[in-house]
Design a protein around this motif. Structure first.
Motif, PDB file in Angstrom:
ATOM      1  N   PRO A 215       0.642   5.000   1.146  1.00  0.00           N
ATOM      2  CA  PRO A 215      -0.185   5.982   1.856  1.00  0.00           C
ATOM      3  C   PRO A 215      -0.039   7.365   1.239  1.00  0.00           C
ATOM      4  O   PRO A 215       0.986   7.701   0.656  1.00  0.00           O
ATOM      5  CB  PRO A 215       0.369   5.948   3.277  1.00  0.00           C
TER       6      PRO A 215
ATOM      7  N   ARG B 206       0.310  10.220   5.965  1.00  0.00           N
ATOM      8  CA  ARG B 206      -0.107   8.934   6.546  1.00  0.00           C
ATOM      9  C   ARG B 206       1.000   7.891   6.436  1.00  0.00           C
ATOM     10  O   ARG B 206       1.863   7.962   5.575  1.00  0.00           O
ATOM     11  CB  ARG B 206      -1.371   8.446   5.857  1.00  0.00           C
TER      12      ARG B 206
ATOM     13  N   VAL C 288       1.717   3.432   6.855  1.00  0.00           N
ATOM     14  CA  VAL C 288       1.188   2.082   7.007  1.00  0.00           C
ATOM     15  C   VAL C 288       2.097   1.381   7.997  1.00  0.00           C
ATOM     16  O   VAL C 288       3.317   1.340   7.804  1.00  0.00           O
ATOM     17  CB  VAL C 288       1.167   1.319   5.664  1.00  0.00           C
TER      18      VAL C 288
ATOM     19  N   LEU D 173      -2.866  -4.579   9.001  1.00  0.00           N
ATOM     20  CA  LEU D 173      -2.090  -3.348   9.023  1.00  0.00           C
ATOM     21  C   LEU D 173      -2.952  -2.218   9.561  1.00  0.00           C
ATOM     22  O   LEU D 173      -4.172  -2.323   9.623  1.00  0.00           O
ATOM     23  CB  LEU D 173      -1.603  -3.001   7.603  1.00  0.00           C
TER      24      LEU D 173
ATOM     25  N   ILE E 189      -3.372   2.124   9.203  1.00  0.00           N
ATOM     26  CA  ILE E 189      -2.971   3.369   8.554  1.00  0.00           C
ATOM     27  C   ILE E 189      -3.174   4.493   9.569  1.00  0.00           C
ATOM     28  O   ILE E 189      -4.282   4.684  10.086  1.00  0.00           O
ATOM     29  CB  ILE E 189      -3.797   3.632   7.289  1.00  0.00           C
TER      30      ILE E 189
ATOM     31  N   LEU F 134       0.835  -1.198   0.000  1.00  0.00           N
ATOM     32  CA  LEU F 134       0.000   0.000   0.000  1.00  0.00           C
ATOM     33  C   LEU F 134       0.872   1.253   0.000  1.00  0.00           C
ATOM     34  O   LEU F 134       1.901   1.289   0.667  1.00  0.00           O
ATOM     35  CB  LEU F 134      -0.885   0.017   1.250  1.00  0.00           C
TER      36      LEU F 134
ATOM     37  N   TYR G 192      -4.540  -6.439   4.172  1.00  0.00           N
ATOM     38  CA  TYR G 192      -3.949  -6.403   2.836  1.00  0.00           C
ATOM     39  C   TYR G 192      -3.002  -7.588   2.694  1.00  0.00           C
ATOM     40  O   TYR G 192      -2.085  -7.752   3.501  1.00  0.00           O
ATOM     41  CB  TYR G 192      -3.190  -5.083   2.633  1.00  0.00           C
TER      42      TYR G 192
END
Length: 94
Positions: free
Chosen positions: A4, A8, A10, A81, A83, A2, A76
């Motif tokens: 972010p 942000r 992760v 996880l 965020i 991912l 994920y």
């Protein structure tokens, strides 16, 4: 992985272990108000009112302390996880 956006991050939260005191099991969540997590991905940063990009002060691979109720939990690739925003970080563990 991912990616972010903005400020942000992760993170992957470390598993808490149960502790036993005198035969009683004390749940980790009731003891701890903070969580330890490893940073998996970092966003590009946040823009100021002038449009300048302010880079995050943390890096992938660092271990952090964060509030136990902060962030959004996601799943994920079979990983749990969270965020979070950079401002939700309480400290960097060195």
């Amino acid at each position: 992985m991912l990616k972010p956006l903005g400020d942000r991050l992760v993170v992957k939260v470390s598993e808490e272990k149960e502790k036993k005191v005198g035969g009683f099991v004390i749940a980790g969540a009731s003891q701890e108000k903070t969580k330890t997590a490893e940073i998996m991905a970092v966003g590009d940063g946040v823009r100021t009112l002038n449009g300048e990009l302010v880079a995050p002060s943390v890096q992938v691979g660092q271990t952090i302390l964060m509030d136990s109720f902060s962030g959004t939990e996601v799943k994920y690739n079979d990983q749990d996880l969270v965020i979070v925003r950079e401002s939700d970080i309480l400290a960097i563990v060195e």
